[in-house]
Design an enzyme around this catalytic site. Sequence first.
Site, PDB file in Angstrom:
ATOM      1  N   ASP A  48       0.829  -1.200   0.000  1.00 29.51           N
ATOM      2  CA  ASP A  48       0.000   0.000   0.000  1.00 29.51           C
ATOM      3  C   ASP A  48       0.868   1.256   0.000  1.00 29.51           C
ATOM      4  O   ASP A  48       0.770   2.093   0.887  1.00 29.51           O
ATOM      5  CB  ASP A  48      -0.947  -0.031   1.205  1.00 29.51           C
ATOM      6  CG  ASP A  48      -1.783  -1.293   1.237  1.00 29.51           C
ATOM      7  OD1 ASP A  48      -2.934  -1.253   0.774  1.00 29.51           O
ATOM      8  OD2 ASP A  48      -1.283  -2.338   1.713  1.00 29.51           O
ATOM      9  N   TYR A  84      -1.531   4.445  -6.231  1.00 27.99           N
ATOM     10  CA  TYR A  84      -2.791   5.104  -5.832  1.00 27.99           C
ATOM     11  C   TYR A  84      -3.097   6.271  -6.760  1.00 27.99           C
ATOM     12  O   TYR A  84      -2.199   6.835  -7.370  1.00 27.99           O
ATOM     13  CB  TYR A  84      -2.671   5.627  -4.398  1.00 27.99           C
ATOM     14  CG  TYR A  84      -2.786   4.546  -3.370  1.00 27.99           C
ATOM     15  CD1 TYR A  84      -4.031   4.065  -2.971  1.00 27.99           C
ATOM     16  CD2 TYR A  84      -1.657   3.977  -2.808  1.00 27.99           C
ATOM     17  CE1 TYR A  84      -4.133   3.067  -2.026  1.00 27.99           C
ATOM     18  CE2 TYR A  84      -1.755   2.971  -1.865  1.00 27.99           C
ATOM     19  CZ  TYR A  84      -2.992   2.513  -1.476  1.00 27.99           C
ATOM     20  OH  TYR A  84      -3.098   1.514  -0.552  1.00 27.99           O
ATOM     21  N   ASN A 119      -6.577  -4.027  -4.850  1.00 28.73           N
ATOM     22  CA  ASN A 119      -7.841  -3.546  -5.403  1.00 28.73           C
ATOM     23  C   ASN A 119      -7.689  -2.185  -6.083  1.00 28.73           C
ATOM     24  O   ASN A 119      -8.324  -1.914  -7.107  1.00 28.73           O
ATOM     25  CB  ASN A 119      -8.932  -3.490  -4.331  1.00 28.73           C
ATOM     26  CG  ASN A 119      -8.518  -2.684  -3.109  1.00 28.73           C
ATOM     27  OD1 ASN A 119      -7.556  -3.027  -2.432  1.00 28.73           O
ATOM     28  ND2 ASN A 119      -9.246  -1.626  -2.799  1.00 28.73           N
ATOM     29  N   HIS A 222     -10.397  -2.748   7.289  1.00 26.43           N
ATOM     30  CA  HIS A 222     -11.148  -3.652   6.419  1.00 26.43           C
ATOM     31  C   HIS A 222     -11.578  -4.916   7.143  1.00 26.43           C
ATOM     32  O   HIS A 222     -12.600  -5.513   6.795  1.00 26.43           O
ATOM     33  CB  HIS A 222     -10.318  -4.024   5.195  1.00 26.43           C
ATOM     34  CG  HIS A 222     -10.089  -2.880   4.259  1.00 26.43           C
ATOM     35  ND1 HIS A 222     -11.101  -2.258   3.570  1.00 26.43           N
ATOM     36  CD2 HIS A 222      -8.948  -2.237   3.901  1.00 26.43           C
ATOM     37  CE1 HIS A 222     -10.608  -1.292   2.820  1.00 26.43           C
ATOM     38  NE2 HIS A 222      -9.301  -1.243   3.002  1.00 26.43           N
ATOM     39  N   HIS A 248      -3.470  -4.325   2.346  1.00 30.12           N
ATOM     40  CA  HIS A 248      -4.869  -3.889   2.324  1.00 30.12           C
ATOM     41  C   HIS A 248      -5.231  -3.027   3.530  1.00 30.12           C
ATOM     42  O   HIS A 248      -5.689  -1.905   3.367  1.00 30.12           O
ATOM     43  CB  HIS A 248      -5.811  -5.084   2.205  1.00 30.12           C
ATOM     44  CG  HIS A 248      -7.206  -4.711   1.774  1.00 30.12           C
ATOM     45  ND1 HIS A 248      -7.453  -3.819   0.755  1.00 30.12           N
ATOM     46  CD2 HIS A 248      -8.426  -5.122   2.215  1.00 30.12           C
ATOM     47  CE1 HIS A 248      -8.765  -3.697   0.583  1.00 30.12           C
ATOM     48  NE2 HIS A 248      -9.367  -4.460   1.447  1.00 30.12           N
ATOM     49  N   ASP A 249      -5.087  -3.544   4.754  1.00 28.93           N
ATOM     50  CA  ASP A 249      -5.233  -2.682   5.923  1.00 28.93           C
ATOM     51  C   ASP A 249      -3.941  -1.896   6.094  1.00 28.93           C
ATOM     52  O   ASP A 249      -2.850  -2.483   6.129  1.00 28.93           O
ATOM     53  CB  ASP A 249      -5.544  -3.498   7.175  1.00 28.93           C
ATOM     54  CG  ASP A 249      -7.036  -3.695   7.374  1.00 28.93           C
ATOM     55  OD1 ASP A 249      -7.817  -2.921   6.789  1.00 28.93           O
ATOM     56  OD2 ASP A 249      -7.435  -4.608   8.123  1.00 28.93           O
ATOM     57  N   HIS A 250      -4.063  -0.571   6.231  1.00 28.67           N
ATOM     58  CA  HIS A 250      -2.894   0.304   6.257  1.00 28.67           C
ATOM     59  C   HIS A 250      -2.303   0.346   7.659  1.00 28.67           C
ATOM     60  O   HIS A 250      -2.382   1.349   8.370  1.00 28.67           O
ATOM     61  CB  HIS A 250      -3.279   1.708   5.790  1.00 28.67           C
ATOM     62  CG  HIS A 250      -3.708   1.760   4.364  1.00 28.67           C
ATOM     63  ND1 HIS A 250      -3.903   2.950   3.681  1.00 28.67           N
ATOM     64  CD2 HIS A 250      -3.967   0.774   3.459  1.00 28.67           C
ATOM     65  CE1 HIS A 250      -4.275   2.683   2.443  1.00 28.67           C
ATOM     66  NE2 HIS A 250      -4.325   1.373   2.291  1.00 28.67           N
TER      67      HIS A 250
END
Length: 328
Positions: A48, A84, A119, A222, A248-250
């Site tokens: 991420d 991003y 995603n 999430h 996914h989870d930051h």
Amino acid sequence: MGMQIPFKKLMLLHIIFIACLRLSAAELQRFEHRLKHDGSLSFLVVGDWGRRGSYNQSLVAYQMGLIGEKLEIDFVISTGDNFYEDGLTGEEDPAFLDSFTSIYTAPSLQKQWYNVLGNHDYRGDVEAQLSPVLTRKDSRWLCSRSFILDAEIAEFVFVDTTPFVDEYFEDPGDSTYDWRGVYRRKEYLSDLLKDVDGALKNSKAKWKIVVGHHTIKSAGHHGVTKELLLRLLPILEENNVDMYVNGHDHCLQHISSNGIEFLTSGGGSKAWRGDRNWWCPEELKLYYDGQGFMSVKMTRSEAVVLFYDVHGNILHKWSIPKEPLKAA
């Protein structure tokens, strides 16, 4: 009148076309990475991250360079959401250089990067991230939907987790996803799960590690990805997987449950302060809601996992022993 194609030939072309689609979805490409001379393996994990250096991405990259040099890392794993907010617009998108090549400049990070898609990557031109054009721009870049990395003592199975999530298909909101390559989603996922199961069953490696973008177990924003909990987790448990590594989870997170270490390294740039849900304290070994990354050093008998914050401070250390194989 245009030329008509005979029915039998048309059917043959149709069968070949469908076979090609199934082949593209089913077969996992295999890559190999040699161990150091002392038989050890070390690598960093970050996820991420792709924000052109903002949200402390550059600071995390700097610390990765220092730790990478100290550990003499063999490679880097990216757990996805590489660019991003909406992936890349194409092979010539300057975000690739601005968020990757120009950020991870330390000598120790000039190693192979093994990347999966997140995603947010699916919201752009997915084929661009998979393209060899990017590898020609920066030889470190290796990205595929799902693949196997054979590192002798450890086998890594990288899994394309985004197509599992129903929400992206049923309620995508304002986001548009690039589903090219995910032909016939039901068959794509079925073939992928069979391949993952087969790869893990056939693995002779001391360590079995599965890498994906989405969480399976998480106390973060999430939380649990129910589709992976139902469909992927049973395969991991049945095949005695040692670690599931994700982003996914930051945050930085370690959950130890039923013999599997669930390791979240999603703190490569923007983090979500104070965004945490309850989790069984006996299982939750670390939850850190800031930026950072993870390192792993392993031998045949032990793996040592460390989490670092944006200043390079060690937040958490965990040693995982590996019992010697019993003689038949």
